[in-house]
Design a protein around this motif. Structure first.
Motif, PDB file in Angstrom:
ATOM      1  N   GLY A 150     -49.126  41.610  47.270  1.00 46.90           N
ATOM      2  CA  GLY A 150     -49.786  40.335  47.523  1.00 46.90           C
ATOM      3  C   GLY A 150     -49.345  39.211  46.613  1.00 46.90           C
ATOM      4  N   ASN A 151     -49.154  39.496  45.335  1.00 43.14           N
ATOM      5  CA  ASN A 151     -48.775  38.438  44.391  1.00 43.14           C
ATOM      6  C   ASN A 151     -47.445  37.798  44.761  1.00 43.14           C
ATOM      7  N   SER A 152     -46.449  38.618  45.090  1.00 46.71           N
ATOM      8  CA  SER A 152     -45.144  38.059  45.441  1.00 46.71           C
ATOM      9  C   SER A 152     -45.207  37.295  46.758  1.00 46.71           C
ATOM     10  N   VAL A 153     -46.040  37.756  47.682  1.00 48.10           N
ATOM     11  CA  VAL A 153     -46.209  37.050  48.953  1.00 48.10           C
ATOM     12  C   VAL A 153     -46.846  35.685  48.719  1.00 48.10           C
ATOM     13  N   ILE A 154     -47.893  35.637  47.901  1.00 44.17           N
ATOM     14  CA  ILE A 154     -48.557  34.368  47.602  1.00 44.17           C
ATOM     15  C   ILE A 154     -47.579  33.382  46.969  1.00 44.17           C
ATOM     16  N   GLU A 155     -46.805  33.843  46.013  1.00 47.68           N
ATOM     17  CA  GLU A 155     -45.852  32.975  45.335  1.00 47.68           C
ATOM     18  C   GLU A 155     -44.820  32.411  46.315  1.00 47.68           C
ATOM     19  N   ARG A 156     -44.311  33.267  47.191  1.00 43.45           N
ATOM     20  CA  ARG A 156     -43.305  32.804  48.156  1.00 43.45           C
ATOM     21  C   ARG A 156     -43.927  31.867  49.185  1.00 43.45           C
ATOM     22  N   LEU A 157     -45.156  32.157  49.619  1.00 41.73           N
ATOM     23  CA  LEU A 157     -45.825  31.271  50.578  1.00 41.73           C
ATOM     24  C   LEU A 157     -46.008  29.867  50.009  1.00 41.73           C
ATOM     25  N   ARG A 158     -46.424  29.789  48.751  1.00 43.67           N
ATOM     26  CA  ARG A 158     -46.721  28.488  48.172  1.00 43.67           C
ATOM     27  C   ARG A 158     -45.456  27.740  47.742  1.00 43.67           C
ATOM     28  N   TYR A 159     -44.525  28.416  47.081  1.00 41.28           N
ATOM     29  CA  TYR A 159     -43.418  27.704  46.456  1.00 41.28           C
ATOM     30  C   TYR A 159     -42.135  27.680  47.294  1.00 41.28           C
ATOM     31  N   THR A 160     -41.964  28.676  48.183  1.00 42.22           N
ATOM     32  CA  THR A 160     -40.790  28.665  49.053  1.00 42.22           C
ATOM     33  C   THR A 160     -41.107  27.994  50.386  1.00 42.22           C
ATOM     34  N   PHE A 161     -42.222  28.397  50.982  1.00 46.19           N
ATOM     35  CA  PHE A 161     -42.579  27.868  52.300  1.00 46.19           C
ATOM     36  C   PHE A 161     -43.542  26.682  52.232  1.00 46.19           C
ATOM     37  N   LYS A 162     -44.023  26.365  51.016  1.00 48.08           N
ATOM     38  CA  LYS A 162     -44.920  25.223  50.811  1.00 48.08           C
ATOM     39  C   LYS A 162     -46.185  25.308  51.667  1.00 48.08           C
ATOM     40  N   TYR A 163     -46.700  26.542  51.854  1.00 40.39           N
ATOM     41  CA  TYR A 163     -47.922  26.713  52.650  1.00 40.39           C
ATOM     42  C   TYR A 163     -49.118  26.248  51.827  1.00 40.39           C
ATOM     43  N   GLN A 164     -49.921  25.343  52.395  1.00 44.33           N
ATOM     44  CA  GLN A 164     -50.954  24.657  51.631  1.00 44.33           C
ATOM     45  C   GLN A 164     -52.330  25.319  51.703  1.00 44.33           C
ATOM     46  N   ARG A 165     -52.609  26.009  52.790  1.00 46.20           N
ATOM     47  CA  ARG A 165     -53.976  26.513  52.992  1.00 46.20           C
ATOM     48  C   ARG A 165     -54.077  27.991  52.598  1.00 46.20           C
ATOM     49  N   ILE A 166     -54.054  28.254  51.323  1.00 48.17           N
ATOM     50  CA  ILE A 166     -54.244  29.604  50.781  1.00 48.17           C
ATOM     51  C   ILE A 166     -55.507  29.586  49.928  1.00 48.17           C
ATOM     52  N   TYR A 167     -56.380  30.547  50.147  1.00 51.53           N
ATOM     53  CA  TYR A 167     -57.664  30.602  49.439  1.00 51.53           C
ATOM     54  C   TYR A 167     -57.462  30.592  47.924  1.00 51.53           C
ATOM     55  N   LYS A 168     -58.261  29.739  47.261  1.00 53.17           N
ATOM     56  CA  LYS A 168     -58.241  29.652  45.802  1.00 53.17           C
ATOM     57  C   LYS A 168     -59.535  30.270  45.280  1.00 53.17           C
ATOM     58  N   GLN A 169     -59.408  31.317  44.504  1.00 51.68           N
ATOM     59  CA  GLN A 169     -60.583  32.003  43.955  1.00 51.68           C
ATOM     60  C   GLN A 169     -60.928  31.433  42.580  1.00 51.68           C
ATOM     61  N   LYS A 170     -62.209  31.123  42.389  1.00 55.65           N
ATOM     62  CA  LYS A 170     -62.673  30.607  41.100  1.00 55.65           C
ATOM     63  C   LYS A 170     -63.044  31.774  40.190  1.00 55.65           C
ATOM     64  N   LEU A 171     -62.469  31.780  38.995  1.00 56.22           N
ATOM     65  CA  LEU A 171     -62.698  32.845  38.021  1.00 56.22           C
ATOM     66  C   LEU A 171     -62.961  32.228  36.644  1.00 56.22           C
ATOM     67  N   PHE A 172     -63.420  33.064  35.738  1.00 53.54           N
ATOM     68  CA  PHE A 172     -63.633  32.615  34.358  1.00 53.54           C
ATOM     69  C   PHE A 172     -62.712  33.419  33.441  1.00 53.54           C
ATOM     70  N   ASP A 173     -61.980  32.691  32.541  1.00 53.59           N
ATOM     71  CA  ASP A 173     -61.062  33.373  31.640  1.00 53.59           C
ATOM     72  C   ASP A 173     -61.804  33.892  30.414  1.00 53.59           C
ATOM     73  N   GLU A 174     -61.042  34.413  29.439  1.00 54.17           N
ATOM     74  CA  GLU A 174     -61.654  35.014  28.254  1.00 54.17           C
ATOM     75  C   GLU A 174     -62.401  33.999  27.403  1.00 54.17           C
ATOM     76  N   ASN A 175     -62.124  32.715  27.611  1.00 55.02           N
ATOM     77  CA  ASN A 175     -62.844  31.658  26.881  1.00 55.02           C
ATOM     78  C   ASN A 175     -64.003  31.097  27.687  1.00 55.02           C
ATOM     79  N   ASN A 176     -64.340  31.798  28.760  1.00 50.93           N
ATOM     80  CA  ASN A 176     -65.437  31.399  29.642  1.00 50.93           C
ATOM     81  C   ASN A 176     -65.165  30.055  30.316  1.00 50.93           C
ATOM     82  N   LYS A 177     -63.890  29.765  30.468  1.00 48.92           N
ATOM     83  CA  LYS A 177     -63.493  28.536  31.135  1.00 48.92           C
ATOM     84  C   LYS A 177     -63.132  28.864  32.587  1.00 48.92           C
ATOM     85  N   MET A 178     -63.644  28.060  33.517  1.00 45.99           N
ATOM     86  CA  MET A 178     -63.390  28.319  34.930  1.00 45.99           C
ATOM     87  C   MET A 178     -61.951  27.959  35.289  1.00 45.99           C
TER      88      MET A 178
END
Length: 521
Positions: free
Chosen positions: A413-441
């Motif tokens: 999945g990771n390589s597919v996402i990267e190619r979709l966004r940066y090679t094919f410039k596909y714009q509508r890919i779900y963005k998941q909101k997460l919190f990092d180790e500093n509790n920053k979203m």
């Protein structure tokens, strides 16, 4: 014995391949249910079975349809028409083995004297003939099964009940002659190796040809049972028979499959004595109904069966009716790609993507849903590499009005996402909101599946399915739902040996529908 020219022509005709049914009808007699010796007259199911045989065959059936009797007759014909043949009839236990050998002897002895070969041995559950042919009846698990022989016809009876079935099948398959035939035949016995082989065959994922015979169409062998059941039913209900107004939803569906009132009265008596689950297993009306899962199945099996009954065979749109299909998708259509509903202009579509590495094991799956929750298309393949899948997903997304994609980040999945966004410039890919180790979203493209998030999307899927909020049009997806369970440790997934890629892709699609995800292009 001298033959007329006419009789010689008839014999030549009967000896040709493709005329097995007429050969058997002309020379073999069987004992019917009235204990009378009669010519072997095939039922419609028996004809379909014999006429449809390939090299590798797997048969799921209702009980007592007479297919084993057919195979005994086919083995006798093989040994006479082709001297030096070796046929093997394998039963799951000794009692069944004895029964098959008794049928073999009865049919063999019913042959005309001029046709029946002399025997060297006719005991110990084996008939050896002076023409070099032999037919052997053995139990599954016998160490000497197929040892040293080249097999021309093999019948494996009640294969779902065998122990170490996979190992034994591998041994037998290696002994099969290049022009030999292998028949695996069984009633269902839960989710096991037979289940796997059958549905792989049905989905064209192995070399076997699948057959399914339900209890409704096999009525010709049970006529007296039905008559007796009607009398018993009337005796219990003030001399009244069952009427259409008294039928429940499942019985009404069975009438649409061809069941008569006499059959339904017989069925009610069977269900009363053994229970509905046991009846479904031994007398299934559909193949998915046959495999009763007694484990912790997450999805409602009865609803799965009901939905599958409503799906017509080959329900996908024919390629000729899809005038705007991109060349890349057209390449896979009817094999890996199926469209169930024509796309609409202005409609919003959502695609869940569960990726594999494309090495012939797990599948990469795209499930396409409309904004109203109807499954409109699916793509699945286990041999396409992630970089190739990225182009397919890009094409699929554009075809469905620049659909919203939800791609699981695991596996490829990771390589597919990267190619979709940066090679094919596909714009509508779900963005998941997460919190990092500093509790920053932070936001990341794609969906991270862990124990918590998986439970959320699967439970949403279950709710949507149970409440009728979604429409599923894929039998493949329903089959995966049937074997999707929760273990004692709380983990969710397919039972051992099964796939859940379509289930996960669907759950990902439904998640973005539920949350109203949309991005500007």
């Amino acid at each position: 014995m001298s033959l007329s020219i006419e009789n010689a022509k008839k014999l030549k005709y009967l000896w040709q391949d493709g005329h097995e049914i007429k050969w058997i009808g002309a020379f073999i007699k069987i004992v019917n249910k009235d204990t009378k010796l009669v010519p072997f007259i095939f039922t419609p199911e028996q004809k379909e079975f014999v006429e449809g045989l390939n090299k590798f065959n797997i048969v799921l059936k209702s009980r007592q349809l007479g297919l084993s009797v057919c195979t005994v007759a086919l083995s006798i014909r093989q040994c006479i028409v082709y001297p030096n043949s070796c046929c093997l009839l394998v039963s799951h236990d000794q009692k069944s083995c004895n029964t098959i050998f008794d049928k073999l002897k009865q049919q063999f002895n019913s042959l005309p004297d001029w046709l029946r070969p002399r025997t060297i041995a006719n005991n110990r559950q084996e008939i050896k003939m002076t023409n070099g042919s032999k037919i052997t009846c053995v139990c599954a698990g016998n160490k000497d099964v197929a040892r040293g022989d080249t097999l021309h016809l093999v019948h494996l009876s009640e294969f779902a009940f065998w122990k170490m079935s996979k190992k034994q099948l591998n041994s037998i398959t290696q002994a099969l002659a290049p022009d030999g035939k292998l028949i695996i035949e069984s009633t269902a016995n839960g989710l096991n190796y037979f289940h796997d082989l059958y549905f792989q065959a049905k989905n064209n994922e192995n070399s076997y040809k699948s057959f399914f015979f339900n209890w409704i169409d096999g009525s010709t062998l049970f006529k007296k049972d039905y008559v007796n059941s009607v009398e018993i039913y009337k005796a219990k209900h003030n001399n009244k028979i069952l009427t259409k107004e008294e039928l429940d939803d499942e019985e009404l569906e069975l009438t649409r499959l061809g069941a008569s009132m006499e059959q339904l009265m017989w069925r009610r008596l069977k269900v009363a004595s053994s229970g509905l689950d046991a009846f479904h297993q031994e007398y299934p009306s559909t193949d998915i109904e046959a495999f009763i899962n007694t484990g912790a199945n997450i999805f409602n099996n009865k609803r799965i069966t009901d939905v599958q009954r409503s799906i017509p065979k080959n329900n996908y749109i024919k390629k000729d009716n899809l005038i705007d299909l991109p060349v890349l998708l057209k390449k896979y259509y009817g094999k890996s790609f199926f469209i169930y509903k024509t796309k609409k202009v202005g409609e919003r579509y959502f695609i869940g993507v569960d990726m594999s590495e494309g090495v012939g094991q797990d599948f990469s799956v795209c499930e396409v849903f409309s904004q109203d929750g109807e499954q409109v298309a699916e793509f699945y393949n286990n041999k396409i590499k992630p970089y190739q899948m990225a182009e397919i997903i890009d094409t699929l997304g554009h075809y469905y009005n620049k659909a919203i994609l939800n791609v699981e980040r695991a596996s490829g999945g990771n390589s597919v996402i990267e190619r979709l966004r940066y090679t094919f410039k596909y714009q509508r890919i779900y963005k998941q909101k997460l919190f990092d180790e500093n509790n920053k979203m932070i936001t990341r493209l794609g969906f991270d599946t862990n124990a918590k998030s998986k439970g959320i999307i699967i439970n949403d899927f279950v709710e949507n399915f149970d409440t009728g909020a979604i429409q599923i049009n894929s039998v493949r997806l329903l089959q995966e739902m049937q074997v999707f369970e929760i273990s004692d440790s709380g983990s969710m997934g397919a039972v051992s040996g099964q796939h859940d890629d379509s289930v996960m892709a669907t759950a990902l699609a439904l998640y973005i529908i539920k949350h109203g995800i949309n991005y500007k292009w």
